[in-house]
Enzyme design. Structure first.
Site, short mmCIF file in Angstrom:
data_model
loop_
_atom_site.label_atom_id
_atom_site.label_comp_id
_atom_site.label_asym_id
_atom_site.label_seq_id
_atom_site.Cartn_x
_atom_site.Cartn_y
_atom_site.Cartn_z
N GLU A 348 19.28 -1.16 11.03
CA GLU A 348 18.30 -0.89 9.99
C GLU A 348 17.14 -1.88 10.07
O GLU A 348 15.98 -1.51 9.85
CB GLU A 348 18.96 -0.95 8.62
CG GLU A 348 19.96 0.18 8.37
CD GLU A 348 20.58 0.10 6.99
OE1 GLU A 348 20.22 -0.85 6.23
OE2 GLU A 348 21.43 0.94 6.67
N ASP A 541 -5.06 -0.91 6.98
CA ASP A 541 -4.94 0.26 6.13
C ASP A 541 -4.89 -0.26 4.70
O ASP A 541 -3.88 -0.80 4.25
CB ASP A 541 -3.67 1.04 6.48
CG ASP A 541 -3.41 2.21 5.55
OD1 ASP A 541 -4.25 2.47 4.67
OD2 ASP A 541 -2.36 2.87 5.70
N ASN A 543 -5.39 1.61 1.95
CA ASN A 543 -4.97 2.64 1.01
C ASN A 543 -5.86 2.68 -0.22
O ASN A 543 -5.39 2.85 -1.36
CB ASN A 543 -3.50 2.44 0.61
CG ASN A 543 -2.56 3.09 1.60
OD1 ASN A 543 -2.69 4.25 1.94
ND2 ASN A 543 -1.60 2.31 2.09
#
Length: 684
Positions: A348, A541, A543
């Site tokens: 993970e 980025d 957003n």
């Protein structure tokens, strides 16, 4: 037991039973304006100036506040970590509603024989429900694709034999009735109708293989089949460079002009590139093996000095980008998000995304690198510690930023490169502002440290080489570099002396004597007396769209303490005094206008299209030569959204080229072999 009784037929699937039921309901709607009259009767006790026609197949929607907080909302059922084709990264303003507003139009059973392409109907882009059932239509014009907000479309009971492929652009459709026509096939372009719940096909001589898909597995199975078998469309025209200096200015540039080129790219991490999140994309085009080749080929084709990537997971970095970009002559700095250091499951952990900054090792030397963990920096602020909003909203986010300081190996000039990926969730505009403000403060601190450092390698007047800095400084926003809890940087971000040969430039090594000789021939590097003189490139980025609090703060250097994006929350001095910065940033794509971005979109999905990614630069020490232009508009008009077979991420790659303004204290520069200071220039 009766041996002569016929074998009982297998029971019909529930979804097919529902389709047959809907078909019977539609067949009972032959009379003119049947839905409108039925809706009027249901509403006749309520006095209204206009009677809305409701979608009978649509479940009642909860208020927006409930939708965001309920367990069944898209943000609550697993999409909260990433935007998608149905969950936009920016909250759209609510549509104005009044008693006279209508979103449904019933033109059923009125004997329409033809819909011309220039019909005014196609200007009603606000329509959610359109009924054209039981007319005499033999064809539907492609212009119907302009009705992008349609959720229900009924074309039943006509004489249709084909459907225009352009209807695949109606990505909001949930109910699409084609009952009782003469349709034999469905265009593969309908594979983009990823929200479609019912495609009504009963009563058509449809190809058996397609009908069996629907009867056995339902409409989603047919859409998936069409999506994955759709022919590859024609690729777009190449993106053109937009020059931001005139031809006369180009000619007047000294041959010693130093340039810096930067690529910024959110590549869409592996865990988020799923059919569940991007249902309009062929499953094979979402596979990492396919997408990574497109990503790598694009960034290598640009040959930029710096490559700033977001959403790069540990596996992708270590197993793919590190190797291939090292072979191309790049070194790098990489950190995953904060949660990676606390995860016990290694598999993970390797899929946690982070930030990667690659730089041309033959041109730049890494001097210092800095990890910024926003939650940790917030914890260290005295004015944040006692605020409830900080604990409830800021600390639960593990977003990070990175800042690197470089020195040009040839000229000795300096540059700082910051890379960030800001929280996407539109419910946390305040946290976006806090993260950006924290990042700006950390960049300012690093610039003030950097200006005090002597040049790393430069010759004295007697020809002796002076090493001003030994090794690479590694800093963390939350602890010293010796803290074992800090996330370890990867091998490529360590001093070059610690790296295996495979992680260094693929160019033939230069002998120490030849390097020493070259250094002795160079003049002294620029002298920086102020942190504001050091060129800064701040990309990522964010957003945040133009006009947002984040955009206004970065473009003006100030933001009022009561800005709406703080949403009334309390964040110490930020909401007590407002935000301030001396960086003097401008967006590379708005160099010709303070508030107008040259690119119409950097993030394109079916739920959103707009500018979220930026390359900011310090306007006092850099100027823009050119930026990479928009994606072919003709192609975009036929495209539902990214990623697709030509664009491997939901974001596009953005790029800019800058020229360095020498600090006023010195005019000395070194000319590279190409006469332009060794920058990859698309334009000079």
């Amino acid at each position: 037991m009766n041996q002569g009784s016929p074998a009982s037929a297998p029971p019909l699937a529930q979804h097919w039973q529902q389709q047959l039921l809907k078909c019977e309901i539609v067949r009972q709607s032959r009379s003119p304006h049947h839905r409108a009259r039925a809706s009027a009767m249901a509403s006749r006790t309520v006095a209204k100036s206009a009677i809305p026609i409701t979608n009978p197949n649509q479940n009642p929607k909860p208020p927006p506040e409930e939708l965001l907080l309920s367990d069944s909302s898209p943000l609550a059922n697993g999409n909260a970590s990433h935007p998608s084709s149905t969950v936009a990264p920016i909250a759209e303003p609510p549509r104005p509603r009044s008693e006279t507003m209508w979103t449904s139009l019933d033109m059923g059973g009125v004997g329409i024989k033809n819909l011309p392409p220039n019909s005014g109907l196609f200007s009603f882009t606000f329509l959610a429900n359109l009924y054209l059932n039981h007319n005499g239509l033999h064809a539907i014009p492609p212009e119907i694709a302009q009705l992008r907000n349609l959720e229900l479309l009924d074309l039943s009971g006509n004489a249709l034999t084909t459907l225009p492929p352009e209807m695949g652009m109606l990505v909001s459709l949930k109910e699409f009735y084609l009952f009782d026509n003469q349709i034999m096939s469905i265009p593969p372009e309908f594979g983009t109708l990823h929200q479609l719940q019912t495609l009504g096909i009963e009563g058509n001589p449809l190809d058996n293989s397609l009908k069996n898909l629907v009867t056995k597995d339902g409409t989603p199975a047919l859409i998936a089949f069409l999506r994955d078998s759709c022919p590859v469309p024609t690729p777009p025209q190449s993106r053109a460079w937009i020059p931001l200096i005139t031809s006369a200015e180009q000619e007047a540039l000294p041959t010693s002009t130093e340039t810096i080129s930067v690529v910024c790219y959110n590549i869409l991490c592996q865990r988020a590139a799923t059919v569940r999140l991007y249902g309009y994309t062929p499953s094979w085009a979402l596979s990492w093996d396919y997408r990574r080749e497109l990503i790598l080929s694009e960034i290598l084709a640009h040959g930029a000095d710096f490559i700033c990537l977001q959403e790069v997971d540990v596996t992708s970095y270590e197993d793919y980008f590190l190797k291939h970009l090292s072979d191309a002559g790049y070194e790098s700095v990489y950190w995953p998000k904060s949660r990676a250091k606390t995860m016990s499951n290694e598999n993970e952990r390797r899929y946690v995304d982070g930030l990667a900054t690659f730089f041309r090792a033959d041109k730049y030397q890494l001097i210092e690198k800095h990890l910024i963990e926003f939650s940790a920096v917030a914890m260290q602020r005295e004015d944040f510690k006692k605020t409830e909003d900080m604990f409830n909203r800021v600390l639960g986010k593990d977003h990070i930023g990175t800042v690197c300081a470089f020195e040009n190996r040839e000229t000795g000039s300096r540059v700082m490169v910051a890379n960030v990926h800001i929280l996407w969730d539109p419910r946390f505009c305040d946290v976006k502002l806090v993260h950006v403000a924290l990042m700006v403060e950390e960049v300012e601190k690093m610039a003030e440290r950097f200006v005090k450092l002597p040049p790393r390698l430069w010759p004295e007047t007697n020809g002796n080489v002076v090493d001003g800095v030994d090794g690479i400084a590694e800093l963390s926003s939350f602890s010293s570099s010796s803290d074992p809890s800090s996330p370890p940087p990867t091998s490529s971000s360590l001093p070059s002396s610690s790296l295996p040969p495979s992680t260094l430039s693929s160019s033939p090594p230069t002998s120490p004597l030849s390097r020493l000789s070259a250094r002795r021939q160079r003049p002294k590097p620029p002298i920086y007396t102020s942190a504001s003189q050091i060129p800064l490139i701040f990309c990522g980025d964010f957003n945040s769209i133009p006009g947002s609090g984040v955009y206004d703060f970065l473009s003006t250097g100030t933001l009022k303490k009561d800005h709406p994006d703080f949403m009334g929350h309390v964040y110490g001095k930020y909401t007590g005094d407002g935000l301030k910065s001396w960086l003097g940033l401008k967006s590379a794509s708005s160099a010709s206008s303070p508030s107008l971005e040259l690119l119409p979109t950097t993030n394109y999905v079916s739920s959103f299209s707009g500018v979220l990614d930026y390359i900011w630069y310090s306007s006092s020490s850099l100027s823009v030569n050119a930026v990479l232009g928009e994606v072919d508009p003709v192609y975009m008009n036929k495209c539902v959204g990214f990623p697709n077979v030509h664009f491997p991420s939901d974001h596009i790659c953005i790029m800019a080229e800058f020229q360095v303004k020498p600090p006023k204290e010195t005019t000395t520069t070194t000319t590279g072999k190409d006469g332009h200071g060794h920058g990859h220039s698309p334009f000079l």
